[in-house]
Scaffold this active site. Sequence first.
Site, short mmCIF file in Angstrom:
data_model
loop_
_atom_site.label_atom_id
_atom_site.label_comp_id
_atom_site.label_asym_id
_atom_site.label_seq_id
_atom_site.Cartn_x
_atom_site.Cartn_y
_atom_site.Cartn_z
N SER A 69 0.83 -1.19 0.00
CA SER A 69 0.00 0.00 0.00
C SER A 69 0.87 1.25 0.00
O SER A 69 2.10 1.17 0.12
CB SER A 69 -0.92 0.01 1.23
N LYS A 70 0.22 2.38 -0.10
CA LYS A 70 0.92 3.67 -0.20
C LYS A 70 1.84 3.91 1.00
O LYS A 70 2.88 4.53 0.87
CB LYS A 70 -0.12 4.78 -0.31
N ARG A 71 1.45 3.41 2.16
CA ARG A 71 2.26 3.69 3.34
C ARG A 71 3.61 2.96 3.32
O ARG A 71 4.49 3.25 4.12
CB ARG A 71 1.50 3.33 4.61
N GLU B 195 6.21 7.89 -9.68
CA GLU B 195 6.97 8.17 -8.46
C GLU B 195 8.36 7.56 -8.52
O GLU B 195 9.34 8.19 -8.10
CB GLU B 195 6.21 7.65 -7.25
#
Length: 491
Positions: free
Chosen positions: A256-258, A266
């Site tokens: 996930s993004k975290r 990115e």
Amino acid sequence: MDKPVRVRFAPSPTGYLHIGGARTAIYDWLLARATGGQFILRIEDTDRARLVPDALADIMDSLRWLGLDWDEGPDVGGPCGPYLQSERLHIYQAHAERLVEEGKAYYCFCSEERLAALRAAQQAAKAEIVGYDRRCRDLPAAEAEAALRRGEKAVIRFKMPLTGETTFHDAIRGEITVANRLLDDMVLLKSDGFPTYHLAAVVDDHLMGITHVLRGDEWLPSTPRHILLYAAFGWEPPLFAHLPVFLNPSGGGKLSKRHGATSVREYREKGYLPEALFNFLLLLGWHPPEEREIFTAAEAVAAFSLERVSKTPVAFSPEKLDWFNGVYIRSLTPEELARRCLPFLQRAGLLPDPCPPERFARVVRVAPLLRERIHLLTDAPEQFGIFLEDEIPAPAPELLLGKKLSPEAARAVLERAAVVLAELPSFDEVSLEPALRNIARELGLKDGEVFMLLRVAVSGRTATPGIFETLAAIGRERCLDRINKAREVLG
């Protein structure tokens, strides 16, 4: 697999290209190129509420950056277009209405409020199956037509078989069987005339002649529905292959993004090379037939097959990606490394855009000295800065003196170095080495003490490439100017 395949990558432009989607696109592309088939780019842009304005451009740019090309798509055309689903609405509407006419689908007039209340009640009762209760399934055709004439909003739902089982073969997971009673009457066409994923994907895959569908395993529960939809149309389904999910670095859940960056953009902005990200994603789920890790795109095409794709979830290791990036950076020629670093140097204001040839030549000259020190292209401004900037901040006195040198000894070194370097006939590594060693002998100091003082004076740092190479690459005028400023610091 010798027969040419037709595969498609069909992202939704509701966000930038996710690395999971990039892995799917890479596998699609490899399978097409390995079999002499076609790789098709189709854009599933029917979710109008969630569209991101520049997502389509990002998807296409990111795919190209990874080295992927497509044989058919929105920008290149092809015999099965349009390749934007928003331009194919009439096709989906006609196919949904065909199923209604054949008694395989029906109009549903249930409101959003009723459906929400139904779901809440089912969840509260802990029902085995949570979903539509088929209230409109057996509505007489005359009543449905009358409601439509009155302008009542309706969706078209698929008549799912109420008994029996649906079995399909997955190229990675083998045979999978699901009881039909567990499948709800899915919506095919929404009340605004836009299709759901289920209808649009099946119709387009058939009309575009797709032979193999590669997608993430989150779509596995939808596959029995799609198989039944193919059967309702009387079409042969493609071969499905559901790819393993990415886990977070610890392996304890989905990525996930975290856990860090999740889009190709990115990683590009962070300074990863496309070859490194391609190679890294290639091995996240695919096992080569031989013990090796480095693959060019051409080598991957020659080796790739679906049979070697794992069904086991794979942990996403940022450290491994960094390792790949280092391998590829060290493999670049000085000219190529300079070219890759150039946008980052321009963004940092170290070079103009466009960059004059003579200034780019300086970057090329310095590149071999810094190859081992650049782990990401974003490291380039810090590493190249001392070689490209005309002026740097004067170092602090304590940094110049280090742990052992007295101010008097340091001033003597700098004073002597300014004279020697100014008079040196040739300002290159071969000439600089004996000149600097002679300064140490003249002043009764160790070579390392002289070298470290000069390194700090001309770079402001205690760690640089070799002192002789560093001085030569910075250039005589800059070195003398920085040495004189260091002398001023010491008084």
